[in-house]
Design a protein around this motif. Structure first.
Motif: not given
Lengths: 965, 68
Positions: A877-879, A888-889, A908-912, A943-945
């Motif tokens: 996982w990287v920021r 983050a992905l 993907h909306p999760g990554t945005q 995932p980030t906040d």
């Protein structure tokens, strides 16, 4: 018997068509004249005689392995295969001679002796060429029996009667989500292997083993179809004569009994498909061999990824809510429309005529797009209309408009087969435009040369039997420097086409231009420091393009989505004009359009400054045409573009938006800014299939219809106007054009179209380049490329043939200006973005299909060197952070990207990924600079906040109250 | 709309036309702004410059503004 709604001559002619001098021969007493090089089999088919065959099909070259198509030719010995025997003048052929009939029966008997006779329960029952051929040759008996000492000498019985396992039997490979491979039914005709090579160009399949051990095999040992290089284009399934390669949908639903020809709703290639159904149940989509954009080929999206139409998350009833923190409430169409119209009217009363606007969709039809822009111009009374092309190809509109005089690709797709040197700039056709890429690869295998200008080593740079002559891996953001350096070499080395320039351009302008590009600062040696492209490589590429014969440029969003997107488009047009590569087959400037109807939505006047047909609203004569047609006065001033709408919304000046078929929250840059703009509005109407990300901020949701549920037209990247035909009734109750019309009527407009054909009549009556387009014409000829008018009644495959649309071609000065988005100590890497084969843009459709098996999440490509510096390993996982935001992905390590460059997709909306991209944009058009963002990458725990908050907000925003009893 | 953003966009346009030959660069900047910017955006930029915030605005934009 099949009952085709659109009657077509879909016969398999056995071998591909040829071009050549006419040759006349006699087949079974019928005289037939065909081009030289044609096979006897195809000549017979032309004469209406189908010679029995198994290994031949007209999508691939003849192979001559099945021996079923043997014929007798007077004066020749033996029984030659008709598929591999070319015609000769005066040849006399007999297809039903006693001898050949006997041979065929013997051949069929051998085939059937190793085939399971489970026809009635087989998925290919009624659609099986082996079955058909057994019938045609009159096979009545199979004499062969396995010898007593080897009772399992076959491939189809899993076990013998005593339960002994058959070592020759292999289980079905069901790994691909869309089709199965059943080795027990394979006749080893090689059609699938050849289709994968010749049609698709992937070379994923082979025949392994020899004789009785021959097997179709995907990939290497231990591979199945999913793990192999197979891209699931479906060409092998299409070619298979038996149930060996079979669509899972046919296995599940049965053989289709009717079909409707329509146009794919994914990318800008615009493939024609036959939607095959039983009743109103879609069974499969099959590429239509007479489709002029795709010539019978398809990719995984159009061929297989249509299941989203029936996905459980599809919204079928209109919904409204007072505020966006409330749950949705399902209401009747009347209530939803009067709620929407009431709000829009109230906003206009309070905040003025210009406080509302629309966004048209490049996924919707021409007719729907035309109505949406008409809604704002004629009903809202302003020009606040824009379209998703703003964020992709608006610089193409400006750049080609300035240089050539109109915004359009200059060629048809067939033209690539006449190209000698192909330049691909900022495009990744094998992923973004796969069916075109297959044509391109075919041409490259025939010997055409390829130049790739892209920061990444895209698949085309080196893949099976294709290798680029030159790959210029430029630093993101330096397109203009590279393109101008190419022109520098062409001009200073005097490789330009003087006769063409004198004839077709302005010579004085050329001299000014030549002086500009000849300056030493544009030389490859000087620009190398900025662009990272080795000077010698760039010089060699320029020489090849200028002197290698027909030079064709294909470009994508890697060109347009930059601060200097429009300048690069002009630079590309300059290159074509300098070298005379415009106005004939095999050359040209070809924007590869992202979505199915980007070209059409631009043609239809979706931009705020121009009416349909690229005519500026400032022109009183153009306004008069529409004022007469619509009975209203049209605002002579340009309206707001999407980024301007959002800025104005944040500033409190723009309050209402009708957004059809576009998800601006996910697709547009700087997500936080888009969200702030949407949140500031009082009425956001989202018209879509699903509760997309934008709908999180909407007050009204109008459920849309899929391309299978409506009539209309799409215009693809080659300006081809193709029919979209209603295959089934809209599940949401109405086609999208009807919904826009209902909204207009709720606002007080007097619209009463009853069929999209009437909308096209209005388009043709008002827009010169569409003057000759009617649904009747499209029924007759299949499709036309605009301009289609009195001068070119059947359309225009190639533009600027005798002169440019603007008269003289205009060479533009293209000074390189570095983007303001620069790397520095905080953000030392450059992020660039793109898309992949199996997913499509924001993924609203493809994420709701089995395509997710190939791509479940966006990942970040990082060069191993940059990864090592940061302690990043494969899959970590990287920021990913920029000055706009962070997300983050997971990371993947690859040297496809250069050191200093990272890459991801935005499906993907999760990554945005667009939380990261900035609000910088093209100077001329405001097209966002998606392709260059300075970023930092570091290890992270997950995932980030922001991602967590976003997901929670999205979940809250998607609540729907249970329907009232 | 944010004046900083308008200024940045206008300056980008000026940078392009400054590189073009001829003596009518200001006219071409003005024409581009008229063709592609809504009237509200243009008048906001004008008021911003008129209010004396011209320091960060490209000289070509300043020359173009009276023409629109």
């Amino acid at each position: 018997m099949r009952d085709f709604v659109i009657p077509t001559d879909d016969r398999d002619m056995g071998t591909p068509a040829k071009v050549g001098a006419p040759v006349t021969l006699s087949i079974d007493g019928i005289e037939v004249t065909v081009p030289e090089g044609t096979s006897v089999m195809r000549a017979a088919a032309e004469a209406g005689i189908q010679v029995p065959k198994l290994c031949a099909t007209d999508s691939v070259e003849a192979f001559g392995s099945c021996r079923l198509c043997v014929v007798e030719i007077e004066g020749r010995r033996g029984t030659p295969a008709s598929c591999t025997t070319p015609v000769a003048e005066g040849m006399v052929v007999h297809t039903q001679a006693e001898k050949v009939k006997k041979v065929r029966k013997g051949v069929m008997e051998l085939y059937i002796s190793d085939h399971p006779l489970d026809c009635l329960t087989c998925a290919a029952n009624g659609d099986c060429e082996l079955q058909d051929m057994a019938g045609v040759v009159g096979l009545r008996d199979v004499r062969y029996e396995a010898p007593p000492e080897a009772p399992l000498a076959n491939h189809f019985a899993a076990r013998d009667t005593s339960g002994e396992a058959n070592p020759e039997w292999l289980p079905k490979d069901t790994s691909n989500p869309y089709f199965t491979y059943d080795p027990s039914k394979c006749i080893v005709c090689s059609r699938c292997v050849r289709a994968c090579e010749e049609v698709q160009g992937t070379f994923a399949l082979t025949i392994e083993g020899r004789g009785f051990d021959s097997r179709v095999s995907a990939g290497g040992p231990g591979d199945d179809f999913l793990s192999s290089d197979c891209v699931s284009c479906g060409a092998c399934v299409q070619a298979c004569p038996t149930a060996t390669l079979q669509e899972k949908s046919v296995i599940e639903l049965g053989t289709p009994t009717r079909s409707v020809v329509t146009t794919c709703a994914y990318c800008g290639v615009g493939c024609s498909f036959k939607a095959e159904l039983n009743g109103d149940e879609l069974v499969r989509m099959v590429p239509y061999k007479h489709g002029k954009a795709n010539r019978g080929h398809s990719c995984v999206k159009g061929r297989f990824a249509w299941g989203y139409a029936n996905h459980a998350e599809r919204i079928l009833n209109p919904m409204i809510r007072e505020t966006i923190d409330e749950p949705w409430r399902e209401v009747s169409w009347e209530e939803a429309l009067s709620f929407a119209a009431g709000r829009l009217k109230r906003i206009q009363e309070r905040h003025g005529r210009k406080s509302v606007g629309v966004i048209t969709s490049s996924r919707c039809t021409n007719e729907e797009t035309y109505l949406v822009q008409k809604l704002t111009r004629a009903v809202f009374g302003n020009n606040n209309t824009d379209t998703c092309a703003r964020v992709c190809h608006s610089p193409t509109g400006y750049g080609l408009g300035q240089t050539f005089g109109t915004s359009a690709g200059t060629q048809d797709f067939d033209s690539v087969m006449a190209a000698d040197v192909v330049v691909v700039i900022g495009a990744n056709p094998t992923d973004g435009h796969p069916v075109f890429a297959s044509r391109l690869k075919k041409r490259l295998r025939e010997g055409a040369k390829l130049i790739v200008i892209d920061p990444r080593r895209i698949d085309l740079v080196k893949s099976a039997h294709v290798e680029a002559a030159h790959h210029l891996p430029l630093r993101p953001g330096t397109n203009v420097a590279v393109v101008t350096a190419l022109a520098h070499v062409i001009v200073t080395e005097k490789l330009y086409d003087e006769a063409f320039i004198r004839d077709r351009c302005d010579w004085d302008e050329f001299e000014e231009y030549a002086e500009f590009v000849s300056d030493l600062r544009h030389s490859p040696e000087m620009t190398e420091m900025q662009t990272g492209v080795p000077a010698e490589e760039l010089r060699a590429a320029a020489r090849l393009y200028a002197t290698g014969g027909n030079g064709a440029i294909y470009y994508g969003l890697g060109v347009t989505e930059h601060s200097q997107g429009s300048t690069t488009v002009m630079g590309i047009a300059n290159l074509a004009m300098l070298t005379g590569n415009i106005g004939r087959d095999g050359v040209g400037v070809n924007p590869l359009r992202g979505q199915n109807n980007v070209q059409g939505s631009c043609d239809m006047g979706s931009f705020p400054h121009e009416l349909p047909g690229y005519r500026h609203v400032k022109n009183a004569d153009v306004r008069a045409i529409f004022e007469n047609a619509w009975g209203v006065e049209i605002d002579p001033e340009p309206g707001l573009r999407i980024p301007n709408m959002l800025d104005a919304a944040v500033a409190g000046q723009f309050k209402g938006l009708y957004c059809q078929g576009e998800d601006i929250l996910q697709s547009d840059p700087d997500t936080k800014h888009v969200a702030a703009g949407l949140a500031a509005m009082e009425c956001v109407i989202v018209h879509d299939l699903f509760l997309n990300e934008t709908a999180n901020y909407a007050h009204v949701f109008l459920p849309g219809s899929t391309f299978l549920e409506k009539d209309g037209t799409f215009t693809n990247a080659e300006r081809r106007i193709n029919r979209v035909r209603k295959v089934m009734a809209p599940r949401n109750g109405y086609a999208d054009w009807e919904i826009t019309q209902m909204l207009a009527r709720a606002m007080g407009a007097d619209w009463h179209y009853t069929h999209p054909a009437q909308i096209m009549e209005e388009i043709a009556a008002t827009t010169p380049s569409f003057a000759g387009v009617t649904y009747d014409l499209l029924e007759d000829v299949g499709s036309v490329q605009w301009p289609c008018n009195e001068a070119t009644p059947e359309g225009s495959p190639i533009m600027h043939v005798d002169g440019f649309v603007r008269g003289k071609g205009r060479l533009m000065i293209t000074e390189y200006v570095a983007t303001d988005e620069r790397t520095g100590p905080r953000f030392p890497l450059l992020l660039t973005t793109g898309r992949i084969l199996s997913q499509y843009n924001v993924g609203a459709q493809t994420r709701r299909t089995a395509n997710t098996v190939w791509h479940q999440e966006d990942v970040l490509e990082v060069h191993p060197h940059d990864a090592e510096l940061r302690g990043i390993k494969e899959g970590d996982w990287v920021r990913l952070a920029s000055r706009s935001g962070e997300t983050a992905l997971r990371a993947t390590l690859t040297d496809r990207v250069s050191p200093g460059v990272v890459y991801t997709t935005f499906h993907h909306p999760g990554t945005q990924a667009n939380v990261i991209t900035t609000d910088y944009s093209d100077w001329a058009t405001n097209c966002p600079e998606y392709k260059v963002t300075a970023v930092q990458v570091s290890l992270s725990n997950g995932p980030t906040d922001w991602q967590k908050d976003y997901a929670a907000q999205a979940e809250r925003a998607r609540r729907v109250l249970p329907a009232a009893e | 709309m944010s004046p900083e953003k308008l200024v940045r966009m206008a300056n980008q346009i000026a940078t392009f036309f400054a590189s073009q030959p001829g003596t009518d660069q200001a006219e071409r900047v003005a024409a581009h702004l008229k063709d592609f910017w809504g009237p509200e955006m243009r008048s906001e930029l004008k008021s911003y410059v008129a209010a004396g915030h011209g320091g960060d605005v490209d000289e070509l934009v300043v020359r173009a503004l009276p023409l629109i």
